[in-house]
Design a protein around this motif. Structure first.
Motif, PDB file in Angstrom:
ATOM      1  N   PRO A   1       0.804  -1.231   0.000  1.00  0.00           N
ATOM      2  CA  PRO A   1       0.000   0.000   0.000  1.00  0.00           C
ATOM      3  C   PRO A   1       0.832   1.274   0.000  1.00  0.00           C
ATOM      4  N   ALA A   2       2.091   1.230   0.363  1.00  0.00           N
ATOM      5  CA  ALA A   2       2.896   2.443   0.496  1.00  0.00           C
ATOM      6  C   ALA A   2       3.614   2.788  -0.803  1.00  0.00           C
ATOM      7  N   ARG A   3       2.865   2.841  -1.897  1.00  0.00           N
ATOM      8  CA  ARG A   3       3.462   3.204  -3.183  1.00  0.00           C
ATOM      9  C   ARG A   3       2.808   4.469  -3.718  1.00  0.00           C
ATOM     10  N   PRO A   4       3.587   5.342  -4.381  1.00  0.00           N
ATOM     11  CA  PRO A   4       3.013   6.572  -4.928  1.00  0.00           C
ATOM     12  C   PRO A   4       2.282   6.308  -6.236  1.00  0.00           C
ATOM     13  N   ASP A   5       1.455   7.249  -6.622  1.00  0.00           N
ATOM     14  CA  ASP A   5       0.764   7.190  -7.909  1.00  0.00           C
ATOM     15  C   ASP A   5       0.595   8.615  -8.413  1.00  0.00           C
ATOM     16  N   LEU A   6       1.446   9.023  -9.357  1.00  0.00           N
ATOM     17  CA  LEU A   6       1.435  10.396  -9.852  1.00  0.00           C
ATOM     18  C   LEU A   6       0.442  10.564 -10.998  1.00  0.00           C
TER      19      LEU A   6
ATOM     20  N   GLY B   1       1.881   6.186  -0.804  1.00  0.00           N
ATOM     21  CA  GLY B   1       3.265   6.341  -0.387  1.00  0.00           C
ATOM     22  C   GLY B   1       3.872   7.623  -0.922  1.00  0.00           C
ATOM     23  N   GLU B   2       4.984   8.025  -0.327  1.00  0.00           N
ATOM     24  CA  GLU B   2       5.672   9.239  -0.750  1.00  0.00           C
ATOM     25  C   GLU B   2       6.312   9.040  -2.118  1.00  0.00           C
TER      26      GLU B   2
ATOM     27  N   LYS C   1      10.313  15.715  -3.878  1.00  0.00           N
ATOM     28  CA  LYS C   1       9.428  14.725  -3.267  1.00  0.00           C
ATOM     29  C   LYS C   1       8.010  15.268  -3.173  1.00  0.00           C
ATOM     30  N   LEU C   2       7.037  14.372  -3.231  1.00  0.00           N
ATOM     31  CA  LEU C   2       5.635  14.698  -3.009  1.00  0.00           C
ATOM     32  C   LEU C   2       5.058  13.689  -2.020  1.00  0.00           C
TER      33      LEU C   2
END
Length: 613
Positions: free
Chosen positions: A104-109, A139-140, A177-178
């Motif tokens: 679950p700790a993954r980013p999605d831009l 996630g970050e 970072k976001l």
């Protein structure tokens, strides 16, 4: 062959044919099965592979003929084996969801972009774009970056520094970072330099370990105005003689050279001169942004501190018909400069001592004087950086009292590759650091011979018939000899005559170093302060320099003979001291005070402006 044997052969052939048919059916079905291996098509499960088909027992002559199995009569269906990871098709949304739930700790831009302003914009005009990036993942997002690609129309260019931090320095990873759920808007700007209709571009944002990298793009379209030739630029150039900051009667500067740059055709550089009142006009210009500049040698020695202005928007509205440019007296009217190399052994990377002499000829102190050295950026510069300039360093600044001179001693280093060029040089200008301009500043140039390598070089002389500033067409001069002359000793090193398609003359087996050109005929070099560099060709060498000349009545200068003397030792080069503090020149025999290098492969054209203090 008996009838029984014939029947046996026929049956075996039928069995073989059936096996081939099954193989073809299975292969075709496997190739055509859908992306989802969990739901294979009916034919793939209803047929047996040849390996699964039982080989019939060989019948006896009295056996009843057995018909081969058909696809409908095969044994229990066999599910195809699972595909290997290398054959796995692209993930489907359901599978992506499972992967996201597992980690679950993954980013999605995701990104959206809008053009600021309605347009249409001018060619060459900066266009602002707001690029909004959202991290909708859990996630970050780290190492966030972005880039663009052209889809159609005019090519839209964004410099690295205009990405608002979305593009890191070349060769370095992004530090942007976001956080999860964060949205940030970045202000970009770019422009197009050539018109090919409206521009459609795609932006893509990226981060490490993105859940879904396929939803990271957004497209925008930018409307551009067709650059029809209906524009006008006009204005006035004036010199503030009484220093009141306003133009008074009689202050217009007549006869000043004015030129435009940045048009659609790089071979066309519109030029004109100011009239008696200092006015100038250009008509029939493309509707686009233009740059405007003034020649260095303005009447009376005046200078325009910026010397040129870019991005003038010519849109046909008449807004560019009353431009005003103020000229001022140059700082070199009050401040003169000189430089000399102290005696020493000049070797690659070795130490060298310089002396700069600054003289204030005015009635008031001049403060915050710093040295700007090596602005050309090319060639074997003497290393005066890394804090070696002392009080003249940009971080400090020197004061020159009224009517006095000051000498500044600088410990420097000869260029590490100086022997490849045959020399190492210093080129600096001096002025107040807070003005940010160098036009009209006093400047110095000098060099020392380094090494004893020999080389070859070649080049052409030409008359600029169309006034575009470079050699083209049939402007080169064939059959006219010219010589390479040592600038410090005035000794002729080599003489050759231009010939062939480009009027090229070849000078072989000469010492590496700087040379001035002397024409042996009714021409003279237009810019005698321009030198050429003949560098070592054993590593890399591309010659082909061009020097502009102008016709004169009768032979110009001496008539050197084509002899090639030995290399002049360093000890025989004339000192650059002497009357320099009085004249402001840096080389007593040349009057050179500034430098700019234009490299042409292994050879180069070296410019050093001739000025008086």
């Amino acid at each position: 062959m008996s009838a029984t044997q014939a029947r046996l052969v026929a049956r075996r052939s039928a069995v073989f044919a059936a096996a081939l048919a099954l193989t073809a059916t299975t292969c075709f079905t496997a190739y055509a099965q859908p992306d989802d291996p969990a739901t294979p098509s009916t034919p793939a499960t209803a047929t047996s592979t040849p390996a699964e088909t039982s080989t019939p027992a060989e019948p006896t002559e009295s056996s009843t003929p057995v018909e081969p199995s058909t696809p409908a009569e095969t044994s229990t269906p066999v599910t195809p084996p699972a595909e290997t990871p290398a054959e796995q098709p692209a993930e489907k949304p359901a599978e992506q969801q499972k992967q996201q739930e597992a980690d679950p700790a993954r980013p999605d831009l995701k990104a959206t972009a809008t053009v600021v302003g309605a347009g249409p914009f001018l060619v060459g005009q900066f266009v602002s774009i707001k690029l909004t990036v959202t991290n909708s993942g859990a996630g970050e997002a780290t190492e966030v970056s972005a880039w663009s690609e052209a889809l159609s129309g005019s090519w839209f260019s964004i410099n690295r520094e205009d990405w608002d931090g979305l593009q890191p320095p070349f060769g370095e990873p992004s530090t942007l970072k976001l956080a999860a759920g964060e949205t940030r808007t970045f202000n970009l700007k770019g422009r197009t330099y050539g018109y090919q209709g409206d521009s459609k571009i795609r932006f893509r944002v990226e981060t490490k370990n993105d859940v879904n990298p396929f939803n990271n793009t957004t497209d925008v379209e930018i409307a551009f105005r067709e650059p029809v030739k209906t524009g006008t630029i006009s204005g006035v150039l004036w010199g503030d003689a009484n220093g009141n900051g306003a133009q008074d009667a009689g202050e217009g500067l007549a006869g000043a050279g004015v030129y435009l740059y940045g048009g659609g055709d790089p071979n066309v550089t519109p030029r004109t001169r100011t009239d008696a009142s200092g006015r100038f006009t250009f008509t029939g210009l493309e509707l686009r942004t233009w740059g405007l500049g003034f020649d260095d040698d303005l009447p009376g020695g005046w200078v325009v501190q910026s010397n040129s202005s870019s991005d003038i928007p010519v849109d046909g509205s008449g807004s560019t018909s009353e431009l005003r440019y103020q000229a001022v007296r140059p700082l070199r009217d009050q401040l003169s400069a000189a430089v000399r190399f102290l005696p020493g052994e000049y070797v690659d990377g070795g130490p060298v001592t310089l002396e700069f002499t600054l003289t204030n000829k005015g009635g008031a102190d001049i403060t915050d004087i710093t040295a700007g050295c090596g602005r050309s950026g090319e060639g074997p510069h003497v290393d005066v950086w890394r804090g070696r300039l002392g009080e003249l360093d940009w971080s400090r600044g020197a004061t020159i009292p009224a009517g006095q001179s000051r000498v500044f001693t600088v410990e420097a280093l000869i260029a590490g590759n100086a022997s490849d060029y045959g020399y190492s040089f210093v080129a600096c200008d001096f002025g107040p650091k807070d003005q940010g301009v160098i036009h009209g500043y006093p400047s110095v140039f000098d060099y020392v011979k380094v090494g004893s390598k020999r080389t070859n070089t070649s080049g052409s002389i030409y008359v600029d018939l169309n006034g575009n500033g470079w050699m083209d067409g049939q402007e080169h001069l064939n059959g006219v000899s010219f010589s390479l002359v040592d600038p410090k000793t005035d000794e002729v090193v080599a003489t050759a005559t231009g010939s062939g398609e480009h009027g090229e003359a070849f000078f072989n087996d000469i010492p590496t170093g700087l040379y001035k050109i002397v024409v042996n005929g009714p021409y003279q070099v237009k810019h005698p302060e321009w030198f050429i560099t003949a560098s070592d060709c054993s590593k890399w060498c591309q010659t082909g320099w061009n020097i502009q000349v102008v016709p004169v009545e009768g032979p110009a200068g001496p008539q050197p003979q084509p002899e090639q003397p030995a290399i002049v030792p360093v000890a025989n080069y004339r000192s650059t001291s002497g009357a320099l503090a009085d004249t402001g020149a840096s080389v007593s025999g040349l009057g050179l005070v500034g430098a700019l290098t234009l490299l042409v492969g292994g050879a180069s054209v070296f410019l050093a402006r001739r000025r008086t203090a």
